[in-house]
Design a protein around this motif. Sequence first.
Motif, PDB file in Angstrom:
ATOM      1  N   THR A   1       0.837  -1.210   0.000  1.00 49.79           N
ATOM      2  CA  THR A   1       0.000   0.000   0.000  1.00 49.79           C
ATOM      3  C   THR A   1       0.866   1.251   0.000  1.00 49.79           C
ATOM      4  O   THR A   1       0.615   2.208  -0.740  1.00 49.79           O
ATOM      5  CB  THR A   1      -0.919   0.005   1.250  1.00 49.79           C
ATOM      6  N   LEU A   2       1.918   1.245   0.824  1.00 47.46           N
ATOM      7  CA  LEU A   2       2.814   2.400   0.922  1.00 47.46           C
ATOM      8  C   LEU A   2       3.762   2.489  -0.271  1.00 47.46           C
ATOM      9  O   LEU A   2       4.322   3.548  -0.535  1.00 47.46           O
ATOM     10  CB  LEU A   2       3.615   2.320   2.220  1.00 47.46           C
ATOM     11  N   ARG A   3       3.952   1.380  -0.962  1.00 48.28           N
ATOM     12  CA  ARG A   3       4.799   1.413  -2.158  1.00 48.28           C
ATOM     13  C   ARG A   3       4.068   2.021  -3.340  1.00 48.28           C
ATOM     14  O   ARG A   3       4.550   2.962  -3.967  1.00 48.28           O
ATOM     15  CB  ARG A   3       5.248  -0.006  -2.563  1.00 48.28           C
ATOM     16  N   ILE A   4       2.867   1.502  -3.627  1.00 51.81           N
ATOM     17  CA  ILE A   4       2.224   1.844  -4.893  1.00 51.81           C
ATOM     18  C   ILE A   4       1.787   3.311  -4.940  1.00 51.81           C
ATOM     19  O   ILE A   4       1.970   3.988  -5.942  1.00 51.81           O
ATOM     20  CB  ILE A   4       1.055   0.874  -5.196  1.00 51.81           C
ATOM     21  N   TYR A   5       1.227   3.812  -3.832  1.00 53.56           N
ATOM     22  CA  TYR A   5       0.879   5.231  -3.753  1.00 53.56           C
ATOM     23  C   TYR A   5       1.353   5.784  -2.410  1.00 53.56           C
ATOM     24  O   TYR A   5       0.566   5.934  -1.471  1.00 53.56           O
ATOM     25  CB  TYR A   5      -0.633   5.449  -3.905  1.00 53.56           C
TER      26      TYR A   5
ATOM     27  N   TYR B   1       8.064   8.125  -4.857  1.00 52.07           N
ATOM     28  CA  TYR B   1       7.135   7.555  -5.848  1.00 52.07           C
ATOM     29  C   TYR B   1       7.871   6.942  -7.037  1.00 52.07           C
ATOM     30  O   TYR B   1       7.603   5.801  -7.416  1.00 52.07           O
ATOM     31  CB  TYR B   1       6.160   8.633  -6.328  1.00 52.07           C
ATOM     32  N   LEU B   2       8.804   7.678  -7.623  1.00 57.32           N
ATOM     33  CA  LEU B   2       9.506   7.159  -8.804  1.00 57.32           C
ATOM     34  C   LEU B   2      10.358   5.948  -8.462  1.00 57.32           C
ATOM     35  O   LEU B   2      10.440   4.993  -9.248  1.00 57.32           O
ATOM     36  CB  LEU B   2      10.368   8.261  -9.429  1.00 57.32           C
ATOM     37  N   THR B   3      10.995   5.953  -7.299  1.00 54.46           N
ATOM     38  CA  THR B   3      11.803   4.791  -6.894  1.00 54.46           C
ATOM     39  C   THR B   3      10.912   3.578  -6.690  1.00 54.46           C
ATOM     40  O   THR B   3      11.251   2.461  -7.103  1.00 54.46           O
ATOM     41  CB  THR B   3      12.577   5.100  -5.596  1.00 54.46           C
ATOM     42  N   HIS B   4       9.766   3.778  -6.078  1.00 58.78           N
ATOM     43  CA  HIS B   4       8.826   2.680  -5.829  1.00 58.78           C
ATOM     44  C   HIS B   4       8.172   2.163  -7.106  1.00 58.78           C
ATOM     45  O   HIS B   4       7.486   1.137  -7.069  1.00 58.78           O
ATOM     46  CB  HIS B   4       7.725   3.140  -4.872  1.00 58.78           C
TER      47      HIS B   4
ATOM     48  N   PHE C   1      11.311   3.254   0.831  1.00 60.75           N
ATOM     49  CA  PHE C   1      11.507   4.202   1.945  1.00 60.75           C
ATOM     50  C   PHE C   1      10.317   5.161   2.058  1.00 60.75           C
ATOM     51  O   PHE C   1      10.459   6.376   1.935  1.00 60.75           O
ATOM     52  CB  PHE C   1      12.832   4.971   1.782  1.00 60.75           C
ATOM     53  N   PRO C   2       9.113   4.613   2.330  1.00 57.95           N
ATOM     54  CA  PRO C   2       7.929   5.478   2.418  1.00 57.95           C
ATOM     55  C   PRO C   2       7.983   6.488   3.546  1.00 57.95           C
ATOM     56  O   PRO C   2       7.236   7.476   3.526  1.00 57.95           O
ATOM     57  CB  PRO C   2       6.786   4.470   2.633  1.00 57.95           C
ATOM     58  N   PHE C   3       8.856   6.270   4.534  1.00 54.25           N
ATOM     59  CA  PHE C   3       8.968   7.196   5.667  1.00 54.25           C
ATOM     60  C   PHE C   3      10.249   8.025   5.597  1.00 54.25           C
ATOM     61  O   PHE C   3      10.667   8.611   6.592  1.00 54.25           O
ATOM     62  CB  PHE C   3       8.936   6.420   6.986  1.00 54.25           C
ATOM     63  N   GLY C   4      10.889   8.089   4.423  1.00 57.28           N
ATOM     64  CA  GLY C   4      12.135   8.836   4.305  1.00 57.28           C
ATOM     65  C   GLY C   4      13.313   8.005   4.781  1.00 57.28           C
ATOM     66  O   GLY C   4      13.211   6.786   4.942  1.00 57.28           O
TER      67      GLY C   4
END
Length: 460
Positions: free
Chosen positions: A328-332, A365-368, A396-399
Motif C-alpha cells: 500500500t505504501l509502495r504503490i501510492y 514515488y519514482l523509486t517505488h 523508503f515510504p517514511f524517508g
Amino acid sequence: MIALQENPQTQPVPKLPDGPKTPKFLQTIRAIFWPLKYLEKTAREYGDIYTTEIAGFPPQVVLSNPQAIQEIFTADPKLFESGPGNKILQPFFGDYSLLLHDGEYHQRQRRLLTPPFHGERMKAYGELICDITDRVISNWQIGETFSARSSMQEISLRVILRAVFGIDEGERYEQLKQDLTALLDVTGSPLRSSFVFLRWLQKDLGAWSPWGRFVRLKQQINELLLTEINERRQKNDLSGEDILSLMMSARDEEGQAMTDAELIDELMTLLFAGHETTATALAWALYWVHHIPEVRQKLLEELVTLGGNPDPNAITKLPYLNAVCSETLRIYPVALFTFPRIVKAPVQIAGYQFEEGTMLSPCIYLTHHREDLYPEPKRFKPERFLERQFSPYEFFPFGGSNRRCIGMAFAMFEMKLVLAKILLRSQLALADNRPVVPERRGITMAPSGGVKLVLTGHRS
C-alpha cells in the motif's frame, strides 16, 4: 616549461543534470495539479536523476536511482541541511518544529520526541488503537455508504489525541478535533493545495478568505494547546504516560526543558503528521483489499489463524498483513518525496558534483515504481514483499537517514491493527467499481473521493 595555473574564477561551474526547459511557473502548476503524470513523464524523458525548477525553491535535483539515494542517506548528515527546504511547512507547524531545523537543535528535538514512539511504551497503545477502531466501526450502518478516509481520519485523530493528551472526551478535546480537521481541509484539494506552494496566495483577506480561515484556525489550535500546557503546569503533575507529559518532563543534556513555543510547534507536528498520513494510508489499504478479492481472502485466512480475540502484538507479526501494508505504501506513497537535502559544501553524488545551495530530492514515488525493482509497478501485489527484502534505498515510504519519520514504527503498528480489526469485524464492499486515483491533498497524496465503502454485514 612553466605550467600555467588556471584562474579558479574562470573554471566552469559544474553542470546540474539535465531536466525540463519549460518555465518555472508551468513546472510548478504541473507539480501541484498533475504530480504523478508530471513525475513519470519527466523521468521517462530525463532518466532517474534530473533537475526541475519549482516556485519558491532553488533548482531541485530529483533522484530515483537507488545507488544515488544510498550515497545521500549514508553520507555525513552535516553535508546537508533540510530545514530551509521544508519552509513551506512553517505555516502549519510553526518556527520551532524539528522539521524546520538542522544540526544540534534538530538532534535535541528528535531525542526528546522519539521515546514515546518505540518499545514497550508504543505497544501499550495497542489496546487503545483496537478500542477506538471498535467504537468507530460501531457507527457504521448496514447498507449505508461511508467515506473510508473520513472514518480512518476519525480513528487516527482519536488515537493521536489520546496518545498525546491522555484524553478522548471533553470540550477542549472536541474543539481540537474539529479545528484540526477543518485546518487540514483548507488545503484538502488540488486547487486549495496551491496555498501551500504559492506564497503569494497566503494573504489574510479576512475570516471568509481561505488563508484568513487557515490563520484563524491555526491560532485557535495554538490557544487550545497553550491552555492545556498551562493547566498541566499549574497542577504540577507530569507523571502521566501520555506524550505531552513525557515532552514536558523531558530534559536535554543541559537539563533544559522545552519552552511553551517549542511544545506547541512540536505538538502541531505530531498531531498533523501523526494522523493525516496514517488515515490516508489506511484508506488506500481498504481500497486495495476490497478492489482485489484474492488479497482480501488471503489476508482474512491469515488473520483468523490468531483466533477470536487476537493479541495486538501477534497481529503486527503477520507476514501477509505486513506485505499488504508495505505494498500500500509502495504503490501510492502518501508523500512523493523525502525531505530534501540542501548541499552545504560541494559534494559528489552518482558522479555529479553538486555545489552549495543545490537541493537534492530523493523521489519515493519514482523509486517505488522502478520496473527493475518492482516488475509491473502499477499492479498491487503484496507478494513482492514476501519474495524479497528491499533495501532502505529501494523502499523508503517514511524517508531515510537522520530525517526518517520518528513515528514510522507507530504508524505501521496502527495501520496493521486498524486494518486487521476492520476485516475481522466487518464485511465491506466498494460502493463504486471505478478505479480510485491519487490526488493532491496539501503536501501529500490521497485517494480521490476518499474511497466510498458500504457495510454489507458483520463478522462474528
